[in-house]
Design an enzyme around this catalytic site. Sequence first.
Site, PDB file in Angstrom:
ATOM      1  N   ALA A  29       0.697  -1.198  -0.034  1.00  0.00           N
ATOM      2  CA  ALA A  29      -0.001  -0.068   0.195  1.00  0.00           C
ATOM      3  C   ALA A  29       0.849   1.385  -0.166  1.00  0.00           C
ATOM      4  O   ALA A  29       0.505   2.331  -0.654  1.00  0.00           O
ATOM      5  CB  ALA A  29      -1.017   0.003   1.281  1.00  0.00           C
ATOM      6  N   ASP A 111      -5.391  -1.244  -7.223  1.00  0.00           N
ATOM      7  CA  ASP A 111      -5.575   0.105  -7.855  1.00  0.00           C
ATOM      8  C   ASP A 111      -5.051   0.140  -9.270  1.00  0.00           C
ATOM      9  O   ASP A 111      -5.716   1.024  -9.964  1.00  0.00           O
ATOM     10  CB  ASP A 111      -4.965   1.193  -7.022  1.00  0.00           C
ATOM     11  CG  ASP A 111      -3.615   1.260  -6.650  1.00  0.00           C
ATOM     12  OD1 ASP A 111      -2.784   0.618  -7.595  1.00  0.00           O
ATOM     13  OD2 ASP A 111      -3.102   1.302  -5.579  1.00  0.00           O
ATOM     14  N   HIS A 126      -3.563  -9.568  -4.892  1.00  0.00           N
ATOM     15  CA  HIS A 126      -4.810  -9.329  -4.435  1.00  0.00           C
ATOM     16  C   HIS A 126      -5.922  -9.152  -5.302  1.00  0.00           C
ATOM     17  O   HIS A 126      -6.891  -8.521  -4.966  1.00  0.00           O
ATOM     18  CB  HIS A 126      -4.789  -8.351  -3.241  1.00  0.00           C
ATOM     19  CG  HIS A 126      -4.069  -8.732  -2.114  1.00  0.00           C
ATOM     20  ND1 HIS A 126      -3.415  -8.039  -0.992  1.00  0.00           N
ATOM     21  CD2 HIS A 126      -3.426 -10.055  -1.606  1.00  0.00           C
ATOM     22  CE1 HIS A 126      -2.792  -8.789  -0.115  1.00  0.00           C
ATOM     23  NE2 HIS A 126      -2.673  -9.906  -0.517  1.00  0.00           N
ATOM     24  N   CYS A 156     -25.773  -8.059 -12.797  1.00  0.00           N
ATOM     25  CA  CYS A 156     -25.727  -8.713 -14.296  1.00  0.00           C
ATOM     26  C   CYS A 156     -26.623  -8.535 -15.220  1.00  0.00           C
ATOM     27  O   CYS A 156     -27.917  -8.547 -14.723  1.00  0.00           O
ATOM     28  CB  CYS A 156     -25.227 -10.198 -14.092  1.00  0.00           C
ATOM     29  SG  CYS A 156     -25.221 -11.159 -15.746  1.00  0.00           S
TER      30      CYS A 156
HETATM   31 ZN   LIG Z   1     -24.579 -13.083 -14.724  1.00  0.00          ZN
END
Ligand SMILES: [Zn+2]
Length: 254
Positions: A29, A111, A126, A156
């Site tokens: 970080a 990021d 990560h 979705c």
């Molecule tokens: Zn989906």
Amino acid sequence: MTDIDNQSAIKQLAGYMNEANIICFYGGAGTSTESGIPDYRSKHGIWTMMEENEQNPLYFANAKRIKENPAAFFNRRKKPGLRPEPNVGHLVLANLEKQGKDIRVITQNVDGMHQLAGHRFVLELHGNHRNWYCMECGRIYKYDEVEYDQHGVPRCYVDSGIVRPSVVYFGENANRETVEKSKHTLKVSDLLIIAGTSLSTPLATRLVQLFEGKHVVIINRDPLDIQPLRTDLFIQRSVGEVLKEVQPYIHTNK
Ligand SMILES: [Zn+2]
């Protein structure tokens, strides 16, 4: 640290970097704080502040919570207007790579700052915040394509499944392929630069111990709780400043 000490530390780091064929830059970080992205574990880090407010980060950033209480999970993490940019540290590394220096980044950050700076070799332990996916069907969405329902939960188009970032949260395992590539990178590197991390995760500690190369350098504003490796040089300063100062001393092919 006096100016003279500082100058000799920069020159020592430059010497190691010039000597190395492959450099592994293992960043946490602290490599992004100069981009305005808060870290987790330092004095004003996100987790430290949460703990001071008696909130448990293990609870708030826990994968189970995405399904159990998606509205709370996603509403909490929205940060409107935050558009961080790569800082001088990311840019120096990407520049050196572009000039032919074999710098391989392993990052704990999600990021995408190294990629935005133009770096080509980046392993994201990560995961990342750019790519999101549907937890039902696996369809891939980009961060800024995600559409939210009336509760602030990303859904979705096809099956209304929860769409989540491909970030590795508490309770989840790092991507196996990324871990394997990271192990390989550590084994073949000549120089290991550990930057902006206190190496507090078990995965981090395990990984850096695989390093078999010549020199280990740590750049971190705070002293490390644990010293997992023999360290040849410890520079207690911010990562971007150090990289900016070392850049003019690095020999490249171009
Ligand atoms: Zn989906």
